[in-house]
Design a protein around this motif. Structure first.
Motif, PDB file in Angstrom:
ATOM      1  N   ALA A   1      45.898  32.472  36.325  1.00 53.66           N
ATOM      2  CA  ALA A   1      45.372  32.596  34.957  1.00 53.66           C
ATOM      3  C   ALA A   1      44.188  33.552  34.864  1.00 53.66           C
ATOM      4  O   ALA A   1      43.518  33.601  33.831  1.00 53.66           O
ATOM      5  CB  ALA A   1      44.952  31.211  34.451  1.00 53.66           C
ATOM      6  N   TYR A   2      43.932  34.318  35.919  1.00 51.98           N
ATOM      7  CA  TYR A   2      42.757  35.191  35.922  1.00 51.98           C
ATOM      8  C   TYR A   2      42.940  36.342  34.935  1.00 51.98           C
ATOM      9  O   TYR A   2      43.940  37.072  34.968  1.00 51.98           O
ATOM     10  CB  TYR A   2      42.516  35.744  37.331  1.00 51.98           C
ATOM     11  CG  TYR A   2      41.238  36.523  37.460  1.00 51.98           C
ATOM     12  CD1 TYR A   2      40.018  35.876  37.540  1.00 51.98           C
ATOM     13  CD2 TYR A   2      41.242  37.910  37.500  1.00 51.98           C
ATOM     14  CE1 TYR A   2      38.836  36.583  37.654  1.00 51.98           C
ATOM     15  CE2 TYR A   2      40.077  38.631  37.620  1.00 51.98           C
ATOM     16  CZ  TYR A   2      38.870  37.966  37.704  1.00 51.98           C
ATOM     17  OH  TYR A   2      37.701  38.670  37.830  1.00 51.98           O
TER      18      TYR A   2
ATOM     19  N   GLU B   1      38.922  40.964  31.194  1.00 48.82           N
ATOM     20  CA  GLU B   1      37.721  40.305  30.691  1.00 48.82           C
ATOM     21  C   GLU B   1      36.758  39.908  31.798  1.00 48.82           C
ATOM     22  O   GLU B   1      35.540  39.941  31.604  1.00 48.82           O
ATOM     23  CB  GLU B   1      38.122  39.054  29.891  1.00 48.82           C
ATOM     24  CG  GLU B   1      38.973  39.368  28.673  1.00 48.82           C
ATOM     25  CD  GLU B   1      39.402  38.093  27.959  1.00 48.82           C
ATOM     26  OE1 GLU B   1      38.995  36.997  28.412  1.00 48.82           O
ATOM     27  OE2 GLU B   1      40.129  38.188  26.964  1.00 48.82           O
ATOM     28  N   ASN B   2      37.274  39.534  32.954  1.00 47.71           N
ATOM     29  CA  ASN B   2      36.435  38.899  33.979  1.00 47.71           C
ATOM     30  C   ASN B   2      36.069  39.786  35.152  1.00 47.71           C
ATOM     31  O   ASN B   2      35.082  39.508  35.841  1.00 47.71           O
ATOM     32  CB  ASN B   2      37.142  37.642  34.513  1.00 47.71           C
ATOM     33  CG  ASN B   2      37.366  36.595  33.454  1.00 47.71           C
ATOM     34  OD1 ASN B   2      36.686  36.576  32.431  1.00 47.71           O
ATOM     35  ND2 ASN B   2      38.323  35.717  33.665  1.00 47.71           N
ATOM     36  N   LEU B   3      36.848  40.839  35.418  1.00 44.02           N
ATOM     37  CA  LEU B   3      36.627  41.594  36.653  1.00 44.02           C
ATOM     38  C   LEU B   3      35.264  42.274  36.675  1.00 44.02           C
ATOM     39  O   LEU B   3      34.561  42.245  37.694  1.00 44.02           O
ATOM     40  CB  LEU B   3      37.739  42.631  36.836  1.00 44.02           C
ATOM     41  CG  LEU B   3      37.689  43.409  38.158  1.00 44.02           C
ATOM     42  CD1 LEU B   3      37.757  42.454  39.339  1.00 44.02           C
ATOM     43  CD2 LEU B   3      38.825  44.431  38.222  1.00 44.02           C
ATOM     44  N   VAL B   4      34.875  42.905  35.566  1.00 43.25           N
ATOM     45  CA  VAL B   4      33.592  43.620  35.546  1.00 43.25           C
ATOM     46  C   VAL B   4      32.407  42.671  35.727  1.00 43.25           C
ATOM     47  O   VAL B   4      31.553  42.896  36.596  1.00 43.25           O
ATOM     48  CB  VAL B   4      33.454  44.443  34.251  1.00 43.25           C
ATOM     49  CG1 VAL B   4      32.046  45.037  34.149  1.00 43.25           C
ATOM     50  CG2 VAL B   4      34.492  45.548  34.216  1.00 43.25           C
ATOM     51  N   PRO B   5      32.281  41.589  34.946  1.00 44.18           N
ATOM     52  CA  PRO B   5      31.158  40.665  35.181  1.00 44.18           C
ATOM     53  C   PRO B   5      31.205  40.014  36.561  1.00 44.18           C
ATOM     54  O   PRO B   5      30.153  39.792  37.171  1.00 44.18           O
ATOM     55  CB  PRO B   5      31.290  39.628  34.060  1.00 44.18           C
ATOM     56  CG  PRO B   5      32.675  39.751  33.551  1.00 44.18           C
ATOM     57  CD  PRO B   5      33.064  41.166  33.752  1.00 44.18           C
TER      58      PRO B   5
ATOM     59  N   THR C   1      34.331  33.629  37.471  1.00 45.71           N
ATOM     60  CA  THR C   1      35.199  32.877  38.383  1.00 45.71           C
ATOM     61  C   THR C   1      34.727  33.061  39.825  1.00 45.71           C
ATOM     62  O   THR C   1      33.722  33.730  40.109  1.00 45.71           O
ATOM     63  CB  THR C   1      36.660  33.353  38.273  1.00 45.71           C
ATOM     64  OG1 THR C   1      36.739  34.703  38.746  1.00 45.71           O
ATOM     65  CG2 THR C   1      37.152  33.283  36.839  1.00 45.71           C
ATOM     66  N   GLN C   2      35.516  32.493  40.754  1.00 42.00           N
ATOM     67  CA  GLN C   2      35.216  32.594  42.180  1.00 42.00           C
ATOM     68  C   GLN C   2      35.416  34.000  42.731  1.00 42.00           C
ATOM     69  O   GLN C   2      35.070  34.263  43.882  1.00 42.00           O
ATOM     70  CB  GLN C   2      36.087  31.617  42.975  1.00 42.00           C
ATOM     71  CG  GLN C   2      35.808  30.152  42.698  1.00 42.00           C
ATOM     72  CD  GLN C   2      36.712  29.572  41.627  1.00 42.00           C
ATOM     73  OE1 GLN C   2      37.004  30.235  40.634  1.00 42.00           O
ATOM     74  NE2 GLN C   2      37.150  28.342  41.804  1.00 42.00           N
TER      75      GLN C   2
END
Length: 614
Positions: free
Chosen positions: A7-8, A12-16, A346-347
């Motif tokens: 569900a990654y 949206e999440n890779l940069v932060p 995320t992790q």
């Protein structure tokens, strides 16, 4: 990992996560070097301890903002075993006696062997607790006990670093009352303080504190904070190299850092019987501190953490890395705070951090030879600021529950006088004894029968205004033993009502009495009405606290959490028959924002208020 990887959200999440991973890697490297020294082993093993556990936890753990790695408290506990079994005094090994592994001496390899054995056995204990499903027993670890234990252990860590801050040569001192013996030794040998090390330590602490405070103040305006730990390491290492401080002033430096990763090797099994005490300390203290951070992040970002799964994740994070000469690991408050501030999602942030640490191990590590030990000690002490600031919790414990305040103080004293694991055990035992004593004297039965609660409404308007009202009677003490169960049962009641509120039956009066182990509730519905309530009409939950004869800080916090959860569900919560102490505790513990009154003298007055406002 099977839950969050599919569900990654890459866009949206890779940069932060990448930004957080880079900042985390800097902190992991500095803490790894520092906590390895705290564990009485060569600094390079701290780099390994920052690399392997983070990968294992990312695979098996559930905390998205939990960065597992070297930890001050577990390092301090393992140092007891290292110094006891491989003391620095009286050994025949020298730096020239090469072991053939990483170019280090046999003496250093024996020391890391003991630390790795502590990590191995501690991880085995955690995995065994997972298999026995002992995660449910963590309700015994109350917030005051955890706060006092971690604060006391942080005080121990600061004390252990004083010799580096002052540039003193002193023997390793541990055991009961060792805390006081260390300061006694320092005052007896105060003339041996190295002025250059003291000045450099003070300068480092001032710079670290000042820049970190500025980072916190302006973190909303800047996306990337200044990595002052890394800047300080580079600056002091360069100054030490060019000024030749190691020989001119006699400053102690980190020394040789080997390149690359070591081949796996089984920890020495012959010492396991001699390190059982330290292994249990590592297993319990590391798990308690890590679980508190995982639960805090889960609550903050609206996801769940399984207590038993965390046992497995941290157990494997200790067992597997022990084959690669790693010291005991756990999550740290500073790293979790960093992930919060840098916007980690995320992790993946921890995995990116591990990749960058691997680059440091193979390329940059040898350049850290000239890093002064007093600077590392300064980084450790400033990094413990969050734990040391828990002294401020004493005020809220005093205002909410003076017995919790007494438990905090006594647990802290036991931790200072003995050790973190002893303080934790004392706090748990003291909490159990206190609850048993208070429960035996508390009024646990409510003489008021819920069937006798009757309200007569003369008009259909009154009935319409009360269609969405539910009364829950709390008939038992609300403390840490039953706070979670109370929250779970009340949540079920609310969710069940949400699904059934779409249909309204034509009945004269309906009362439902459902008895749980901790509370009962009664239902008020309406006579002569079969119409659906309007969507804009808010539901109301009335908590009858007449039977709540005893509460503690955890219970008051749970009531506040229920209030906020219901508010998010567009449910108004009214509390009736509240004692003055409960009202004070809830008003002190949180911001009860509401246009209408929240506390009422009786259930009938609460219902009258509902009619008036509607």
């Amino acid at each position: 990992v099977l839950e969050w990887v599919p569900a990654y959200a890459w866009k949206e999440n890779l940069v932060p996560d990448a930004v957080s991973g880079m900042m985390l890697a800097i902190q992991q490297v500095t803490q790894g070097l520092a906590f390895a020294v705290l564990s009485s082993v060569h600094p390079v093993f701290g780099l390994y301890g920052s690399f392997f556990p983070a990968i294992i936890y990312a695979i098996f753990g559930m905390g998205r903002h939990v960065a597992t790695g070297t930890f001050a408290l577990t390092s301090l506990i393992s140092a007891n075993a290292v110094e006891r079994l491989v003391p620095s005094a009286g050994t025949n090994f020298t730096a020239n006696n090469n072991s053939g592994v990483l170019g280090l001496s046999e003496f250093e390899m024996q020391r890391i062997g003991v630390a790795a054995a502590v990590s191995f056995l501690g991880g085995i204990i955690q995995v065994a607790m997972f298999m026995l499903q002992l995660g449910s027993a963590t309700f015994l670890l109350t917030e005051p006990v955890i706060s006092a234990m971690t604060t006391g252990a942080a005080t121990h860590v600061v004390t252990s670093q004083v010799k580096y801050l002052l540039g003193m040569k002193m023997p390793y001192i541990s055991g009961p009352l060792g805390f006081f013996h260390i300061y006694a030794y320092i005052f007896e040998n105060i003339r041996s303080v190295q002025l250059e090390a003291l000045l450099l330590s003070l300068l480092s602490i001032v710079v670290l504190v000042l820049v970190k405070e500025l980072n916190e103040k302006f973190q909303r305006n800047i996306k990337i904070v200044l990595p002052i730990d890394l800047v300080l390491i580079i600056a002091t290492s360069a100054a030490c190299y060019y000024a030749d401080m190691e020989y001119v002033y006699g400053l102690e430096v980190v020394g040789h850092i080997p390149e690359g990763l070591p081949p796996p090797k089984l920890p020495p099994m012959n010492v396991l019987s001699e390190i059982v005490t330290e292994a249990f300390g590592v297993a319990l203290v590391g798990y308690v501190a890590s679980l508190a951070l995982a639960q805090g992040s889960a609550k903050k970002f609206k996801y769940t953490v399984d207590d038993n799964q965390e046992f497995l994740a941290h157990g494997l994070s200790n067992v597997i890395p022990s084959f690669f000469f790693c010291i005991p690991s756990a999550a740290a408050m500073g790293r979790t705070a960093l992930l919060y501030s840098t916007g980690a999602r995320t992790q993946v942030a921890c995995l990116i951090s591990s990749a960058l640490i691997l680059v440091v191990i193979y390329t940059i590590g040898p350049m850290l030879y000239w890093l002064p030990m007093c600077v590392l000690a300064s980084i450790i002490i400033v990094g413990l600021k969050g734990m040391l600031m828990q002294f401020r919790d004493l005020k809220k414990y005093w205002n909410v529950d003076k017995i919790d305040w007494s438990i905090w103080v006594s647990t802290y004293v036991f931790t200072i006088c003995f050790a973190a694991n002893v303080g934790l055990l004392y706090g748990v035992v003291c909490t159990i004894v206190t609850v048993i004593f208070r429960f035996s004297r508390a009024r646990t039965l409510n003489l008021k029968n819920m069937k006798e609660v009757e309200y007569k409404y003369k008009t259909e308007d009154n009935c319409q205004s009360l269609k969405q009202v539910k009364i829950v009677s709390v008939n038992n003490p609300l403390v840490f033993l039953n706070a979670r169960k109370f929250h779970a049962d009340l949540t079920k009641i609310i969710q069940k009502d949400s699904t059934s509120s779409q249909a309204c039956e034509d009945v004269n009066k309906v009362r439902c009495a459902t008895c749980f182990s901790n509370h009962a509730f009664s239902y008020i519905k309406c006579a002569g009405e079969s119409l659906q309530p309007s969507q804009s009409e808010r539901r109301v939950l009335i908590l009858d606290c007449s039977g709540l004869s005893l509460f503690d800080y955890t219970g008051a916090s749970m009531l506040l959490q229920i209030y906020m959860d219901c508010k998010n569900r567009h449910i108004d919560v009214l509390l009736a028959h509240c004692k003055a102490s409960l009202i004070k505790a809830m008003q002190y513990g949180g911001n009860l924002e509401s246009e209408n009154p929240v506390f009422f003298e009786s259930v009938s007055s609460a219902i009258d208020a509902i009619q008036i406002h509607r």
